[in-house]
Every structure is written in C-alpha cells, then in structure tokens.
Write a protein that holds these residues in place. Structure first.
Motif, PDB file in Angstrom:
ATOM      1  N   UNK A  86       7.945  19.092 -12.118  1.00  0.00           N
ATOM      2  CA  UNK A  86       8.938  18.061 -12.444  1.00  0.00           C
ATOM      3  C   UNK A  86      10.333  18.377 -11.922  1.00  0.00           C
ATOM      4  N   UNK A  87      10.684  19.631 -11.758  1.00  0.00           N
ATOM      5  CA  UNK A  87      12.026  20.003 -11.314  1.00  0.00           C
ATOM      6  C   UNK A  87      12.156  20.079  -9.795  1.00  0.00           C
ATOM      7  N   UNK A  88      11.147  19.689  -9.067  1.00  0.00           N
ATOM      8  CA  UNK A  88      11.185  19.790  -7.609  1.00  0.00           C
ATOM      9  C   UNK A  88      12.202  18.790  -7.034  1.00  0.00           C
ATOM     10  N   UNK A  89      12.961  19.206  -6.004  1.00  0.00           N
ATOM     11  CA  UNK A  89      13.910  18.271  -5.373  1.00  0.00           C
ATOM     12  C   UNK A  89      13.225  17.127  -4.633  1.00  0.00           C
ATOM     13  N   UNK A  90      11.917  17.264  -4.391  1.00  0.00           N
ATOM     14  CA  UNK A  90      11.208  16.174  -3.727  1.00  0.00           C
ATOM     15  C   UNK A  90      11.092  14.929  -4.615  1.00  0.00           C
ATOM     16  N   UNK A  91      11.330  15.110  -5.907  1.00  0.00           N
ATOM     17  CA  UNK A  91      11.259  13.962  -6.804  1.00  0.00           C
ATOM     18  C   UNK A  91      12.313  12.915  -6.428  1.00  0.00           C
ATOM     19  N   UNK A  92      13.530  13.351  -6.130  1.00  0.00           N
ATOM     20  CA  UNK A  92      14.590  12.413  -5.726  1.00  0.00           C
ATOM     21  C   UNK A  92      14.241  11.743  -4.401  1.00  0.00           C
ATOM     22  N   UNK A  93      13.574  12.482  -3.506  1.00  0.00           N
ATOM     23  CA  UNK A  93      13.175  11.887  -2.228  1.00  0.00           C
ATOM     24  C   UNK A  93      12.140  10.791  -2.443  1.00  0.00           C
TER      25      UNK A  93
ATOM     26  N   UNK B 191       0.832  -1.209   0.000  1.00  0.00           N
ATOM     27  CA  UNK B 191       0.000   0.000   0.000  1.00  0.00           C
ATOM     28  C   UNK B 191       0.868   1.262   0.000  1.00  0.00           C
ATOM     29  N   UNK B 192       1.920   1.261   0.813  1.00  0.00           N
ATOM     30  CA  UNK B 192       2.813   2.425   0.846  1.00  0.00           C
ATOM     31  C   UNK B 192       3.505   2.623  -0.489  1.00  0.00           C
ATOM     32  N   UNK B 193       3.853   1.537  -1.128  1.00  0.00           N
ATOM     33  CA  UNK B 193       4.477   1.647  -2.448  1.00  0.00           C
ATOM     34  C   UNK B 193       3.532   2.283  -3.459  1.00  0.00           C
ATOM     35  N   UNK B 194       2.289   1.883  -3.421  1.00  0.00           N
ATOM     36  CA  UNK B 194       1.299   2.448  -4.344  1.00  0.00           C
ATOM     37  C   UNK B 194       1.057   3.930  -4.060  1.00  0.00           C
ATOM     38  N   UNK B 195       0.972   4.308  -2.790  1.00  0.00           N
ATOM     39  CA  UNK B 195       0.739   5.706  -2.428  1.00  0.00           C
ATOM     40  C   UNK B 195       1.915   6.576  -2.847  1.00  0.00           C
ATOM     41  N   UNK B 196       3.143   6.106  -2.597  1.00  0.00           N
ATOM     42  CA  UNK B 196       4.314   6.887  -2.972  1.00  0.00           C
ATOM     43  C   UNK B 196       4.458   6.996  -4.488  1.00  0.00           C
ATOM     44  N   UNK B 197       4.059   5.952  -5.192  1.00  0.00           N
ATOM     45  CA  UNK B 197       4.118   6.022  -6.648  1.00  0.00           C
ATOM     46  C   UNK B 197       3.118   7.052  -7.184  1.00  0.00           C
ATOM     47  N   UNK B 198       1.924   7.103  -6.612  1.00  0.00           N
ATOM     48  CA  UNK B 198       0.946   8.115  -7.015  1.00  0.00           C
ATOM     49  C   UNK B 198       1.427   9.519  -6.655  1.00  0.00           C
ATOM     50  N   UNK B 199       2.087   9.660  -5.498  1.00  0.00           N
ATOM     51  CA  UNK B 199       2.642  10.967  -5.128  1.00  0.00           C
ATOM     52  C   UNK B 199       3.732  11.392  -6.105  1.00  0.00           C
ATOM     53  N   UNK B 200       4.525  10.426  -6.539  1.00  0.00           N
ATOM     54  CA  UNK B 200       5.566  10.752  -7.510  1.00  0.00           C
ATOM     55  C   UNK B 200       4.960  11.189  -8.840  1.00  0.00           C
TER      56      UNK B 200
END
Length: 220
Positions: free
Chosen positions: A102-109, A85-94
C-alpha cells in the motif's frame, strides 16, 4: 463587514423562479425588468475554469495540456472500448498494488493513469454532444411536423363533414319551383295586345286585362 464574516457565493445560478418574479407585465411595461446579460466577447470563468469566447465548444486535449492516448484519426467506438478495457486493467493493478504494497509510490502513478483514462473517455463522449443535439432537434422537429399533419387531417375531416351536412340540408329543402311558377305572369296576352290593332276599342283592352287577372287568381 467584519473580517469574521464570510461571503457565501453559490457556484450554480439561482433557480429560474428568482428571475421570473422580476419579469411581470407591470415591470415590463414600465421598463423595470432586468436587461439580459450582454454577450461575452473575451473570456469568462465557469466552475473555476477560465474559457475564451473564441474557443471551440469542445476543446482538443492538447489545448488543455493533456497528453493524447489515441491518434488523430480513429474509430470512436473502438477507442472507447479500448479505453474501457485499459481502465479495468489499471483498476485491477491498483487493487493488487494496494494489497501487496500500500505504501508503494506506484500507487500515485496508477491513480494518475486512471484519471487520464477517465479524462479521455469523458472527452470522447463529449465529442458526441453536437451529434446528440442535432438528433434531439431532428426528433423534436419531426414530432412537431407529425402533430401539425395530424391537426390538419382532423381539420380536413371536420371540414368534409360540415360540407356534407350543408349539402344534405340543401337537398332536404322544399321545392319552390311550383310556387314560383304561380307568380309568373303570362306574357302571351301582352304580346297579343302589342300585335293587335291599335285602334281596338278600350272595352276590348279592359276585357283582356280582366281575363289575365282572373287567370292569375285561379292559379293562386
């Protein structure tokens, strides 16, 4: 070797046929077959990673420098479901982050978070490998046991059939008791001769013997 030439090293072992050709009967008889590799006692490198021979088959996450996301005592099924479930949520957040900024540094996080979740899922699945190996071995041994029982049962059926055929053949043999009785010499006459007077004349003895022989001839 010139500096322009490069050495190509395969990361995977050669196919088994490359080794089988060296283990012919002639090479084994002459001692030319390659010796098996010696056991490793210290450390070795596999797929670019260094491993110690004393390390457990499945090393804990802390030994690999990875932060643990679940407690020491847990239910693997429940934790795998939570990680999924966490994997799915983080993938949707990405995906949402890539659409909005797209250029946000949160993408690498988010990518690091996804990588960490995948590592934990892979680690939990690997912890089932010993159980899988034991179950595979149990199934193989059970299959061998059932095959041996089936072979023994078929052998017993063939043995019973052979015994039955032999008994039937013995029952169909002709009765030879009548033929054997004809060859039996009556001993009553000899007993009579033994109990008779020893001073009987030789002519009487010959007469008794002739009578015995005549009886035998008649029976034949």
């Amino acid at each position: 070797m010139s500096s322009s030439e490069t050495t190509q090293v395969c990361s995977l072992p050669l196919p088994p046929v490359q080794y089988i050709t060296h283990y012919t009967d002639d090479n084994i008889r002459r001692g030319r077959a390659p010796r098996p590799p010696p056991p490793i006692h210290d450390s070795y490198t596999m797929f670019g990673n260094t491993f110690n021979a004393d390390d457990p088959i499945i090393r804990p996450l802390e030994a690999q420098g990875i932060k643990r996301l679940y407690p020491q005592h847990f239910d693997r099924r429940r934790e795998l479901r939570k990680l999924n479930h966490s994997l799915l949520v983080n993938f949707l957040d990405l995906l949402d982050l890539l659409v909005r900024c797209p250029e946000s540094p949160k993408r690498a996080e988010k990518v690091e978070d996804l990588s960490l979740l995948f590592i934990h899922i892979h680690h939990l699945l690997n912890e089932f490998r010993p159980h899988q190996a034991r179950e595979t071995l149990r199934v193989m041994m059970d299959l061998q046991r059932r095959q041996r029982i089936e072979i023994a049962q078929r052998f017993q059926k063939h043995l019973d059939k052979v015994i039955e055929m032999l008994q039937l053949a013995l029952q169909n043999l002709p009765d030879t008791s009548d033929f054997d009785s004809k060859l039996i010499v009556p001993t009553e006459s000899y007993e009579t001769m033994d109990t008779s007077n020893q001073d009987t004349a030789n002519s009487d003895t010959y007469a008794v013997l002739d009578e015995i022989m005549c009886n035998i001839a008649d029976q034949l």
